[in-house]
Design a protein around this motif. Structure first.
Motif, PDB file in Angstrom:
ATOM      1  N   VAL A  88       5.594   6.374  -2.011  1.00 36.83           N
ATOM      2  CA  VAL A  88       4.753   5.245  -2.379  1.00 36.83           C
ATOM      3  C   VAL A  88       5.084   4.129  -1.397  1.00 36.83           C
ATOM      4  O   VAL A  88       6.108   3.457  -1.517  1.00 36.83           O
ATOM      5  N   THR A  89       4.236   3.980  -0.395  1.00 42.08           N
ATOM      6  CA  THR A  89       4.462   2.972   0.637  1.00 42.08           C
ATOM      7  C   THR A  89       3.962   1.626   0.132  1.00 42.08           C
ATOM      8  O   THR A  89       2.849   1.520  -0.385  1.00 42.08           O
ATOM      9  N   HIS A  90       4.809   0.612   0.268  1.00 41.90           N
ATOM     10  CA  HIS A  90       4.455  -0.744  -0.161  1.00 41.90           C
ATOM     11  C   HIS A  90       4.987  -1.716   0.876  1.00 41.90           C
ATOM     12  O   HIS A  90       6.022  -1.472   1.494  1.00 41.90           O
ATOM     13  N   THR A  91       4.302  -2.830   1.046  1.00 45.59           N
ATOM     14  CA  THR A  91       4.690  -3.790   2.085  1.00 45.59           C
ATOM     15  C   THR A  91       6.039  -4.426   1.813  1.00 45.59           C
ATOM     16  O   THR A  91       6.735  -4.808   2.737  1.00 45.59           O
ATOM     17  N   GLU A  92       6.417  -4.537   0.551  1.00 47.18           N
ATOM     18  CA  GLU A  92       7.705  -5.140   0.195  1.00 47.18           C
ATOM     19  C   GLU A  92       8.624  -4.079  -0.400  1.00 47.18           C
ATOM     20  O   GLU A  92       8.184  -3.019  -0.818  1.00 47.18           O
ATOM     21  N   ARG A  93       9.908  -4.395  -0.474  1.00 48.13           N
ATOM     22  CA  ARG A  93      10.890  -3.438  -0.977  1.00 48.13           C
ATOM     23  C   ARG A  93      11.096  -3.517  -2.485  1.00 48.13           C
ATOM     24  O   ARG A  93      11.652  -2.600  -3.080  1.00 48.13           O
ATOM     25  N   TYR A  94      10.645  -4.611  -3.118  1.00 43.65           N
ATOM     26  CA  TYR A  94      10.935  -4.823  -4.524  1.00 43.65           C
ATOM     27  C   TYR A  94       9.703  -5.359  -5.249  1.00 43.65           C
ATOM     28  O   TYR A  94       8.995  -6.212  -4.738  1.00 43.65           O
ATOM     29  N   VAL A  95       9.507  -4.874  -6.485  1.00 45.57           N
ATOM     30  CA  VAL A  95       8.374  -5.287  -7.304  1.00 45.57           C
ATOM     31  C   VAL A  95       8.829  -5.376  -8.755  1.00 45.57           C
ATOM     32  O   VAL A  95       9.566  -4.518  -9.235  1.00 45.57           O
ATOM     33  N   LEU A  96       8.385  -6.417  -9.435  1.00 48.13           N
ATOM     34  CA  LEU A  96       8.460  -6.474 -10.896  1.00 48.13           C
ATOM     35  C   LEU A  96       7.039  -6.305 -11.387  1.00 48.13           C
ATOM     36  O   LEU A  96       6.118  -6.936 -10.853  1.00 48.13           O
ATOM     37  N   GLN A  97       6.837  -5.450 -12.391  1.00 50.40           N
ATOM     38  CA  GLN A  97       5.469  -5.216 -12.839  1.00 50.40           C
ATOM     39  C   GLN A  97       5.419  -5.005 -14.343  1.00 50.40           C
ATOM     40  O   GLN A  97       6.437  -4.730 -14.980  1.00 50.40           O
ATOM     41  N   ALA A 104       1.554  -6.527 -10.753  1.00 55.72           N
ATOM     42  CA  ALA A 104       2.761  -6.270  -9.966  1.00 55.72           C
ATOM     43  C   ALA A 104       3.024  -7.482  -9.089  1.00 55.72           C
ATOM     44  O   ALA A 104       2.103  -8.028  -8.481  1.00 55.72           O
ATOM     45  N   VAL A 105       4.281  -7.900  -9.046  1.00 56.79           N
ATOM     46  CA  VAL A 105       4.662  -9.095  -8.294  1.00 56.79           C
ATOM     47  C   VAL A 105       5.776  -8.736  -7.312  1.00 56.79           C
ATOM     48  O   VAL A 105       6.835  -8.259  -7.724  1.00 56.79           O
ATOM     49  N   ASP A 106       5.513  -8.967  -6.026  1.00 61.76           N
ATOM     50  CA  ASP A 106       6.534  -8.761  -5.001  1.00 61.76           C
ATOM     51  C   ASP A 106       7.540  -9.906  -5.058  1.00 61.76           C
ATOM     52  O   ASP A 106       7.193 -11.044  -5.392  1.00 61.76           O
ATOM     53  N   PHE A 107       8.781  -9.609  -4.703  1.00 62.75           N
ATOM     54  CA  PHE A 107       9.808 -10.647  -4.651  1.00 62.75           C
ATOM     55  C   PHE A 107      10.859 -10.251  -3.638  1.00 62.75           C
ATOM     56  O   PHE A 107      10.882  -9.124  -3.144  1.00 62.75           O
ATOM     57  N   VAL A 108      11.741 -11.184  -3.323  1.00 59.05           N
ATOM     58  CA  VAL A 108      12.921 -10.899  -2.511  1.00 59.05           C
ATOM     59  C   VAL A 108      14.137 -11.363  -3.310  1.00 59.05           C
ATOM     60  O   VAL A 108      14.045 -12.276  -4.129  1.00 59.05           O
ATOM     61  N   TRP A 109      15.265 -10.707  -3.071  1.00 61.18           N
ATOM     62  CA  TRP A 109      16.490 -11.077  -3.774  1.00 61.18           C
ATOM     63  C   TRP A 109      16.997 -12.399  -3.220  1.00 61.18           C
ATOM     64  O   TRP A 109      17.129 -12.565  -2.030  1.00 61.18           O
ATOM     65  N   LEU A 169       9.616  -5.258 -18.557  1.00 62.66           N
ATOM     66  CA  LEU A 169       9.076  -5.160 -17.203  1.00 62.66           C
ATOM     67  C   LEU A 169       9.656  -3.940 -16.510  1.00 62.66           C
ATOM     68  O   LEU A 169      10.733  -3.460 -16.867  1.00 62.66           O
ATOM     69  N   VAL A 170       8.946  -3.461 -15.514  1.00 64.13           N
ATOM     70  CA  VAL A 170       9.431  -2.373 -14.682  1.00 64.13           C
ATOM     71  C   VAL A 170       9.947  -2.984 -13.390  1.00 64.13           C
ATOM     72  O   VAL A 170       9.217  -3.719 -12.708  1.00 64.13           O
ATOM     73  N   LEU A 171      11.200  -2.712 -13.062  1.00 62.01           N
ATOM     74  CA  LEU A 171      11.783  -3.130 -11.795  1.00 62.01           C
ATOM     75  C   LEU A 171      11.719  -1.918 -10.871  1.00 62.01           C
ATOM     76  O   LEU A 171      12.297  -0.876 -11.173  1.00 62.01           O
ATOM     77  N   ARG A 172      10.968  -2.044  -9.779  1.00 62.65           N
ATOM     78  CA  ARG A 172      10.827  -0.946  -8.822  1.00 62.65           C
ATOM     79  C   ARG A 172      11.414  -1.392  -7.495  1.00 62.65           C
ATOM     80  O   ARG A 172      11.094  -2.467  -6.995  1.00 62.65           O
ATOM     81  N   THR A 173      12.291  -0.563  -6.931  1.00 63.54           N
ATOM     82  CA  THR A 173      12.921  -0.889  -5.662  1.00 63.54           C
ATOM     83  C   THR A 173      12.875   0.333  -4.755  1.00 63.54           C
ATOM     84  O   THR A 173      12.352   1.380  -5.126  1.00 63.54           O
ATOM     85  N   ASP A 174      13.470   0.185  -3.594  1.00 64.50           N
ATOM     86  CA  ASP A 174      13.578   1.309  -2.666  1.00 64.50           C
ATOM     87  C   ASP A 174      14.870   2.104  -2.884  1.00 64.50           C
ATOM     88  O   ASP A 174      15.176   3.021  -2.141  1.00 64.50           O
ATOM     89  N   GLY A 175      15.638   1.740  -3.895  1.00 63.86           N
ATOM     90  CA  GLY A 175      16.875   2.445  -4.212  1.00 63.86           C
ATOM     91  C   GLY A 175      18.087   1.974  -3.432  1.00 63.86           C
ATOM     92  O   GLY A 175      19.157   2.554  -3.546  1.00 63.86           O
TER      93      GLY A 175
END
Length: 193
Positions: A88-97, A104-109, A169-175
């Motif tokens: 699942v390619t996404h422009t950002e590495r992290y999403v809360l949805q 779905a909302v992109d964010f940075v740590w 919420l679902v926290l989705r990251t690149d692991g």
């Protein structure tokens, strides 16, 4: 008919959901479908536990890891069947949805410290005159913690909308976050003072 499992991206929304098709499971046989990454994270696919009625099962996973090879597997009658990996390619590495994947909302740590506080769930009772206090043990848990994140102006409004709902919420990251799974369900219970 042999049991098969296939996974493919659905070109709808961002991040894209994954469609999993499980076929050939005999009627009355139970199945469990999970997603995994190469880093060892795994998560249950929504609707992925059931008993077959003899027809193919089509599942949609809107909670997969981002920008990582994801492999879906089904366990049927003790045998594991594996689909070809998808990403699942996404422009950002992290999403809360939201759980339904509609928001779905992109964010940075802002801070990548240890966001998860583990809990052992042991309670010690001091009793006068006793050399060793009795201890009550309960199953441990992941505990809680805090996530310090930043959003840009566009995503800040989306984040406020997600938080106002008060739902998990679902926290989705690149692991790549060392103490979090690539996919996690979280419940926000407050904000920092």
């Amino acid at each position: 008919m042999a049991v098969t499992i296939a996974a493919s991206l659905v070109p709808a929304g961002s991040p894209e959901p994954v469609q999993i098709v499980l076929a050939g499971v005999p009627a009355g046989t139970g199945y469990t479908v999970t997603g995994t990454t190469g880093s060892g994270s795994s998560w249950p696919v929504p609707g992925g536990v059931g008993v077959s009625s003899g027809v193919q099962v089509v599942l949609i996973d809107n909670r997969s890891a981002l920008n990582a090879l994801v492999t879906y597997q089904a366990v049927v009658a003790g045998v594991t069947y594996v689909a070809a990996p998808v990403t699942v390619t996404h422009t950002e590495r992290y999403v809360l949805q939201s759980l339904d994947g509609q928001t779905a909302v992109d964010f940075v740590w802002d801070d990548n410290a240890m966001p998860r506080d583990f809990v052992s769930n042991a309670t010690v009772f001091d009793i006068p005159g006793r050399r060793r206090p009795p201890i009550r043990y309960a199953p441990g848990g992941d505990g809680g913690g805090s996530l310090r994140i930043r959003t840009n102006r566009r995503n800040t409004e989306g984040m406020k909308a997600l938080l106002r709902r008060g739902r998990p919420l679902v926290l989705r990251t690149d692991g790549a976050i060392r103490d979090l799974d690539a996919v996690d369900l979280i419940q926000v219970v407050g904000k920092p003072s």
